[in-house]
Design a protein around this motif. Sequence first.
Motif, PDB file in Angstrom:
ATOM      1  N   ARG A 158       0.834  -1.196   0.000  1.00 16.13           N
ATOM      2  CA  ARG A 158       0.000   0.000   0.000  1.00 16.13           C
ATOM      3  C   ARG A 158       0.871   1.249   0.000  1.00 16.13           C
ATOM      4  O   ARG A 158       1.863   1.309   0.702  1.00 16.13           O
TER       5      ARG A 158
ATOM      6  N   THR B 181      -4.744  -3.844  -9.230  1.00 13.81           N
ATOM      7  CA  THR B 181      -4.370  -2.662  -8.456  1.00 13.81           C
ATOM      8  C   THR B 181      -5.649  -1.896  -8.132  1.00 13.81           C
ATOM      9  O   THR B 181      -6.673  -2.073  -8.778  1.00 13.81           O
ATOM     10  N   GLU B 182      -5.548  -1.056  -7.134  1.00  9.76           N
ATOM     11  CA  GLU B 182      -6.721  -0.296  -6.701  1.00  9.76           C
ATOM     12  C   GLU B 182      -6.274   1.112  -6.306  1.00  9.76           C
ATOM     13  O   GLU B 182      -5.298   1.274  -5.575  1.00  9.76           O
ATOM     14  N   LEU B 183      -6.981   2.105  -6.820  1.00 10.61           N
ATOM     15  CA  LEU B 183      -6.762   3.500  -6.440  1.00 10.61           C
ATOM     16  C   LEU B 183      -7.955   3.963  -5.623  1.00 10.61           C
ATOM     17  O   LEU B 183      -9.094   3.717  -6.005  1.00 10.61           O
TER      18      LEU B 183
ATOM     19  N   THR C 114      -6.660   5.951 -17.005  1.00 18.62           N
ATOM     20  CA  THR C 114      -5.488   5.474 -16.274  1.00 18.62           C
ATOM     21  C   THR C 114      -4.783   4.422 -17.108  1.00 18.62           C
ATOM     22  O   THR C 114      -5.427   3.553 -17.681  1.00 18.62           O
TER      23      THR C 114
ATOM     24  N   ILE D 233      -1.759   1.519 -16.650  1.00 19.58           N
ATOM     25  CA  ILE D 233      -0.915   0.815 -15.694  1.00 19.58           C
ATOM     26  C   ILE D 233       0.170   0.113 -16.486  1.00 19.58           C
ATOM     27  O   ILE D 233      -0.116  -0.580 -17.470  1.00 19.58           O
TER      28      ILE D 233
ATOM     29  N   ILE E 210       1.794   4.070 -12.645  1.00 21.74           N
ATOM     30  CA  ILE E 210       0.470   4.591 -12.983  1.00 21.74           C
ATOM     31  C   ILE E 210       0.663   5.881 -13.768  1.00 21.74           C
ATOM     32  O   ILE E 210       1.323   6.811 -13.290  1.00 21.74           O
TER      33      ILE E 210
ATOM     34  N   ILE F  46      -4.876  11.106  -4.803  1.00 23.83           N
ATOM     35  CA  ILE F  46      -4.931   9.676  -4.557  1.00 23.83           C
ATOM     36  C   ILE F  46      -4.667   9.439  -3.071  1.00 23.83           C
ATOM     37  O   ILE F  46      -3.598   9.809  -2.557  1.00 23.83           O
TER      38      ILE F  46
ATOM     39  N   GLU G  13      -4.902   6.314  -1.579  1.00 22.79           N
ATOM     40  CA  GLU G  13      -4.236   5.042  -1.364  1.00 22.79           C
ATOM     41  C   GLU G  13      -4.125   4.302  -2.697  1.00 22.79           C
ATOM     42  O   GLU G  13      -5.030   4.359  -3.519  1.00 22.79           O
ATOM     43  N   PHE G  14      -3.016   3.633  -2.887  1.00 21.69           N
ATOM     44  CA  PHE G  14      -2.772   2.787  -4.052  1.00 21.69           C
ATOM     45  C   PHE G  14      -2.384   1.418  -3.529  1.00 21.69           C
ATOM     46  O   PHE G  14      -1.433   1.294  -2.761  1.00 21.69           O
TER      47      PHE G  14
END
Length: 104
Positions: free
Chosen positions: A2, A29-31, A42, A44, A84, A97, A99-100
């Motif tokens: 994270r 992945t999660e933004l 986006t 990746i 990203i 952002i 959290e990634f």
Amino acid sequence: MRISKWISENGGQQWFAVNLVDIQSVSRTELSGDWGFLPKGTSIQSSTDGLNWEQVYVKQSSVDGVGNIETFRFEPILTCWIRILLPEQEKSKVYSINEFVIYH
């Protein structure tokens, strides 16, 4: 893994990269971001050396992200870096952002 809180500069294309230290399998992945401050599109990318990048996911949209979480799923890849790329935005606008997250 994270990464927490990243705010882009005003205008222009933006990016950030995460070094996973060792080669790992990644498939999602999660933004999460502030409401209305997620990007329209986006890209990746992955890299094993941090220099040569391969695109693994592209999301294009004509409207700004309106939710506060975006999830990106793709075929599992072996990589050491995830980058990203966020599209160019208006000079007065920033991306925020919170959290990634990178999933194995």
